[in-house]
Design a protein around this motif. Structure first.
Motif, PDB file in Angstrom:
ATOM      1  N   PRO A  12      63.644  -1.022  75.275  1.00 23.12           N
ATOM      2  CA  PRO A  12      64.162  -1.819  76.400  1.00 23.12           C
ATOM      3  C   PRO A  12      64.474  -3.247  75.970  1.00 23.12           C
ATOM      4  O   PRO A  12      63.978  -3.731  74.943  1.00 23.12           O
ATOM      5  CB  PRO A  12      63.005  -1.780  77.407  1.00 23.12           C
ATOM      6  CG  PRO A  12      61.787  -1.528  76.594  1.00 23.12           C
ATOM      7  CD  PRO A  12      62.224  -0.680  75.446  1.00 23.12           C
ATOM      8  N   ASN A  13      65.340  -3.889  76.746  1.00 18.99           N
ATOM      9  CA  ASN A  13      65.702  -5.304  76.539  1.00 18.99           C
ATOM     10  C   ASN A  13      66.295  -5.578  75.163  1.00 18.99           C
ATOM     11  O   ASN A  13      66.061  -6.631  74.571  1.00 18.99           O
ATOM     12  CB  ASN A  13      64.489  -6.200  76.776  1.00 18.99           C
ATOM     13  CG  ASN A  13      63.955  -6.066  78.184  1.00 18.99           C
ATOM     14  OD1 ASN A  13      63.068  -5.251  78.433  1.00 18.99           O
ATOM     15  ND2 ASN A  13      64.496  -6.829  79.112  1.00 18.99           N
ATOM     16  N   ALA A  14      67.068  -4.615  74.653  1.00 22.50           N
ATOM     17  CA  ALA A  14      67.772  -4.793  73.383  1.00 22.50           C
ATOM     18  C   ALA A  14      69.247  -5.010  73.661  1.00 22.50           C
ATOM     19  O   ALA A  14      69.817  -4.426  74.588  1.00 22.50           O
ATOM     20  CB  ALA A  14      67.567  -3.573  72.484  1.00 22.50           C
ATOM     21  N   SER A  61      70.607  -2.080  76.196  1.00 23.69           N
ATOM     22  CA  SER A  61      69.937  -0.781  76.106  1.00 23.69           C
ATOM     23  C   SER A  61      69.753  -0.180  77.496  1.00 23.69           C
ATOM     24  O   SER A  61      69.226  -0.821  78.411  1.00 23.69           O
ATOM     25  CB  SER A  61      68.595  -0.913  75.391  1.00 23.69           C
ATOM     26  OG  SER A  61      67.781  -1.873  76.037  1.00 23.69           O
ATOM     27  N   PHE A  62      70.188   1.060  77.656  1.00 19.66           N
ATOM     28  CA  PHE A  62      70.124   1.761  78.936  1.00 19.66           C
ATOM     29  C   PHE A  62      68.677   1.953  79.394  1.00 19.66           C
ATOM     30  O   PHE A  62      68.387   1.944  80.588  1.00 19.66           O
ATOM     31  CB  PHE A  62      70.823   3.117  78.805  1.00 19.66           C
ATOM     32  CG  PHE A  62      70.996   3.837  80.100  1.00 19.66           C
ATOM     33  CD1 PHE A  62      72.050   3.537  80.947  1.00 19.66           C
ATOM     34  CD2 PHE A  62      70.106   4.831  80.487  1.00 19.66           C
ATOM     35  CE1 PHE A  62      72.216   4.207  82.154  1.00 19.66           C
ATOM     36  CE2 PHE A  62      70.258   5.501  81.683  1.00 19.66           C
ATOM     37  CZ  PHE A  62      71.319   5.184  82.526  1.00 19.66           C
ATOM     38  N   SER A  63      67.783   2.098  78.437  1.00 22.20           N
ATOM     39  CA  SER A  63      66.378   2.348  78.779  1.00 22.20           C
ATOM     40  C   SER A  63      65.762   1.190  79.561  1.00 22.20           C
ATOM     41  O   SER A  63      64.757   1.365  80.246  1.00 22.20           O
ATOM     42  CB  SER A  63      65.563   2.604  77.507  1.00 22.20           C
ATOM     43  OG  SER A  63      65.626   1.484  76.642  1.00 22.20           O
ATOM     44  N   THR A  64      66.361   0.003  79.492  1.00 22.30           N
ATOM     45  CA  THR A  64      65.862  -1.149  80.245  1.00 22.30           C
ATOM     46  C   THR A  64      65.881  -0.861  81.743  1.00 22.30           C
ATOM     47  O   THR A  64      65.007  -1.320  82.497  1.00 22.30           O
ATOM     48  CB  THR A  64      66.733  -2.393  79.968  1.00 22.30           C
ATOM     49  OG1 THR A  64      66.882  -2.563  78.551  1.00 22.30           O
ATOM     50  CG2 THR A  64      66.117  -3.642  80.571  1.00 22.30           C
ATOM     51  N   PHE A  65      66.881  -0.107  82.193  1.00 19.78           N
ATOM     52  CA  PHE A  65      67.081   0.133  83.630  1.00 19.78           C
ATOM     53  C   PHE A  65      66.782   1.565  84.042  1.00 19.78           C
ATOM     54  O   PHE A  65      66.675   1.861  85.231  1.00 19.78           O
ATOM     55  CB  PHE A  65      68.531  -0.196  83.999  1.00 19.78           C
ATOM     56  CG  PHE A  65      68.955  -1.577  83.614  1.00 19.78           C
ATOM     57  CD1 PHE A  65      68.742  -2.646  84.482  1.00 19.78           C
ATOM     58  CD2 PHE A  65      69.538  -1.836  82.385  1.00 19.78           C
ATOM     59  CE1 PHE A  65      69.112  -3.933  84.131  1.00 19.78           C
ATOM     60  CE2 PHE A  65      69.911  -3.122  82.027  1.00 19.78           C
ATOM     61  CZ  PHE A  65      69.696  -4.176  82.899  1.00 19.78           C
TER      62      PHE A  65
END
Length: 798
Positions: free
Chosen positions: A141-143, A194-198
């Motif tokens: 996350p947050n990349a 990065s999609f994983s952040t959301f």
């Protein structure tokens, strides 16, 4: 021997300066514009060509009792479903644009093309990284990954790994990679987050009926595409069939090769307009025609001056020169002219390419000539041009008999002369078609720009409010509107999710009263405040507008357009008071209070579609339309900018005049009209050169005849008529060919527009009259000059 050929070529170029200049300039223009068109077509064909051949975009095809359609969006739950159930898929990459992402750098906010991308993005796509590991850059996350230019813009260096970006003031992202700049993809991005952040927070990935994601799939090697597509296609109905069927939908997924999206898909990419395959065919045809016209000029001008070379040919043949060696000599001369023209064409291309790059919005550069395929193509173009331009005149000159050529005999065979007339007709046919096409395109463009769109587009500026802190905007919405209205010259203000020329929420499921869920319709829904129709000047056919006197309007009031009524089956009067809902839009229980007269929410390329307007959540508003009552727009904008800086420090005001923005919808057509107009003028110029060449040839052939007629008392107008009637006949023949071809071609082009102008006969009359006038002027000037010559000199030709 080759050295002798080249020396002779240079000597002959210097001897006949006018002939040389006309030939070189004509060929240079043909080569230059053919080259520019070639670069443009090549760059369009290269979009996504570097992407893997096994990479596909998943699209959604849906149909009901009333419609069938496709969208590039997929249900969120499809992404984990493919991962779990489709072993043929190697990588599954979710992608979603983040259009409201503001990047804060030193208290200043920037808005660049930002995309949320899944962790396998760089394994699936071929976007080379300059910094960072493609396997891990988007894993956590947050990349964030930036393009090289974007990294330099924010941090002054491409070595930005480890730097911190603040998105929307609060979200901190660490730069984990820097990608090489690119220019040829249907995905046009500057920043990847990065999609994983959301995932799992902002986005509920269990939802199927929210088609707001784009999904890309890389298939494993030795996988049959059709088998994989069939498995993926079945997922929506297998996993969520009950919900889809309850709305009367049948849904399936399809796969599109990423390499084909830009030119062949009916659906757009991300931050990148669609390519136009038909336009590429048109430009390619024009490029080939221009090159042919330039070669035809060379043929005509060379044969027009062939009598100057007759004695030279006779001497060479008497001295034992073979026909083959003479053809070789003349072909070398042609090659020298072509090479000189190619050098001049390169300069023309270098000057004009930035202009073409600007209007086409594509990255066009002379560096394309470093590509092996372009180098080979350029060499092939020079060879073909040399053969086209030189073979016929060379063979004609080389075949002259020594006895005839030594006498300076000028007359050529009837068949050769007939061919030259055919070539002149061809030149005029091409020129006339382009001129007529230009007139029709400009007429259609003017029709679109001047047509009554059903609302008032003048004196309205639109502020983009999607890029400012939403919470502050929503909390102070009415206060902001009231403060703006205090400035002189501002009449009314309205906020909405969409504006004419900009989509609201397209493709929303709408259920009118009396319809079952299975019979639901798809419409464009636009959340707005209560001053929308007032500010835009949209008239009502039935009922009333939103009013603060009715408290229920803010929660339940709905306006439909006439087309929405037709789609439902109501008359405007019948619609008043009927219930209507669109749960996906937040309109759970609406009541129709008014019916708007149909207006063009979008460009005239498309038909007016059903529209629903209601007072939606202010968080959904993207625009503020400001109606001005003053003609001094700059003063009003200055006041708004001053207000904006005070309210939203660090956020640049992004605004546009509604009238200008509506014309943006026709930018492609405007660019096409401009380019075709330029090519039309060029073909006229080249055709005029060709006419000049054949006229000179004719006058040279008839020098004795003109002299004899003058001695016998012929008047100047008689001689002009004698020479000119033949050329006027050629133009008339060209018109008879060009008019039906132009009419057919432009009718076919106009079919791209749901609302279009008519093709009037006066367009062809004007074009024909212009062609006849140009012909008469060129032929008249040359003939008058010959007719005024001393008859004694005209008769002294031996």
């Amino acid at each position: 021997m080759m050295n002798d050929y080249i020396k002779t070529a240079w000597r002959n170029l210097g001897k006949r300066k006018l002939f040389s200049v006309i030939n070189i300039v004509g060929l240079a223009l043909g080569l230059a514009f053919a080259g520019i068109i070639g670069i443009y077509v090549y760059e369009n064909l290269q979009v996504d060509r570097t992407q893997p051949s096994n990479l596909y975009r998943v699209i959604t095809a849906y149909n009901s009792k009333t419609e069938s359609n496709k969208t590039s969006g997929v249900g969120r739950a499809l992404i984990p479903a493919i991962r779990q159930e489709i072993p043929e898929a190697e990588y599954v990459v979710p992608v979603r644009p983040f259009r409201t992402a503001s990047i804060k750098i030193k208290n200043e906010h920037f808005y660049d093309r930002t995309i949320l991308a899944g962790e396998y993005f760089f394994q699936a796509f071929n976007f080379p990284l300059l910094k960072g590991n493609p396997i891990t850059v988007l894993q956590g996350p947050n990349a964030a990954v930036l393009t090289e230019t974007t990294a330099k813009k924010y941090f002054g260096t491409s070595d930005a790994v480890g730097k911190i970006l603040y998105i929307n003031d609060t979200l901190a992202f660490t730069v984990t990679g820097v990608a090489k700049d690119f220019s040829s993809s249907h995905i046009n991005w500057n920043i990847l987050l990065s999609f994983s952040t959301f995932e799992g927070t902002t986005f509920d990935m269990s939802r199927w009926f929210t088609w707001d994601m784009t999904c890309y799939v890389t298939l494993k090697k030795n996988v049959t595409v059709k088998d994989a597509e069939n498995k993926i296609a079945a997922l929506p109905m297998a996993r969520n069939g009950e919900e889809y069927r309850s709305f009367g939908h049948q849904v399936k997924q399809e796969l599109e090769p990423v390499r084909d999206i830009y030119l062949y898909s009916p659906l757009p990419g991300l931050y990148m307009p669609k390519g136009n395959l038909k336009e590429l065919y048109i430009f390619s045809g024009i490029g080939i025609a221009l090159l042919l016209l330039a070669c035809i000029n060379f043929i005509n001008l060379t044969t027009a001056y062939q009598s100057d070379r007759g004695k030279e040919v006779g001497v060479r043949k008497t001295m034992g020169a073979s026909t083959g060696s003479l053809v070789g000599q003349f072909m070398v001369e042609t090659l020298v002219i072509v090479l000189v023209a190619a050098l001049l064409a390169t300069g023309i291309v270098a000057v004009l390419l930035p202009f073409v790059e600007h209007i086409s919005e594509m990255n066009l550069s002379l560096s394309v000539f470093r590509q092996p395929v372009i180098i080979a193509g350029t060499i092939l173009l020079i060879v073909i041009t040399t053969l086209l331009a030189g073979m016929y005149p060379s063979s004609v000159l080389a075949k002259l008999q020594p006895t005839d050529s030594m006498k300076g005999l000028k007359r050529m065979g009837k068949g050769n002369f007939r061919l030259r007339r055919i070539l002149v007709v061809f030149q005029f046919v091409v020129s006339l078609i382009l001129v007529m096409g230009t007139l029709v395109a400009m007429r259609q463009l003017r029709f679109m720009q001047e047509k009554d769109l059903g609302f008032n587009k003048e004196g309205i500026i639109v502020l983009d409010i999607s890029k400012v802190p939403k919470k502050y905007l929503v909390d102070h919405y009415e206060s902001i509107k009231n403060q703006l209205k205090e400035y002189p010259g501002i009449k009314s203000i309205s906020g909405s999710a969409g504006m004419p020329g900009r989509f609201g929420w397209d493709g929303q499921t709408v259920m009118p009263e009396g319809f079952t869920q299975e019979e639901s319709l798809t419409m464009e829904v636009i959340p707005s405040d209560q001053e929308y129709t007032k500010t835009l000047g949209i008239t009502l056919k039935a009922g009333r507008d939103f009013s603060k006197a009715f408290s229920t309007d803010a929660t339940n009031g709905v306006l439909l357009n006439e087309e929405a009524c037709r789609a439902i089956g109501w008359t405007p009067a019948e619609a008043i008071g009927k219930r209507i809902s669109s749960s996906g839009s937040g309109l759970d229980s609406g009541s129709v209070i008014g019916v708007m007269a149909d207006y063009h929410q979008h460009g005239l390329q498309t038909k007016i579609s059903p529209i629903v307007i209601f007072n939606g959540n202010k968080y959904t508003y993207n625009f503020l339309a400001v109606k001005l009552q003053t003609k001094n727009i700059q003063e009003a904008v200055h006041n708004v900018e001053k207000f904006w800086k005070a309210k939203f420090p660090g956020y640049t005001l992004d605004w546009f005049a509604l009238n200008d923005d509506l014309n943006r919808q026709y930018k492609s057509e405007a660019n096409l009209a401009s380019v075709v107009k330029l090519f039309a003028l060029l073909t006229i110029f080249i055709a005029a050169l060709g006419l000049l060449g054949i006229t000179l040839f004719t006058v040279l052939q008839r020098t004795k005849e003109i002299g004899i007629r003058k001695v016998l008392g012929a008047k100047l107008q008689d001689i002009i008529t004698l020479v000119g009637k033949e050329f006027l006949l050629l133009v008339i023949v060209a018109l008879l060919i060009a008019v039906p071809l132009a009419w057919w071609a432009m009718n076919d082009w106009l079919r791209n527009f749901s609302y279009r102008t008519s093709i009037n006969s006066w367009l062809f009359v004007i074009t024909g009259a212009g062609a006849l006038l140009v012909t008469f002027a060129i032929v008249g000037i040359i003939t008058i000059r010959a007719a005024r010559a001393n008859p004694v000199k005209s008769l002294r030709t031996e």
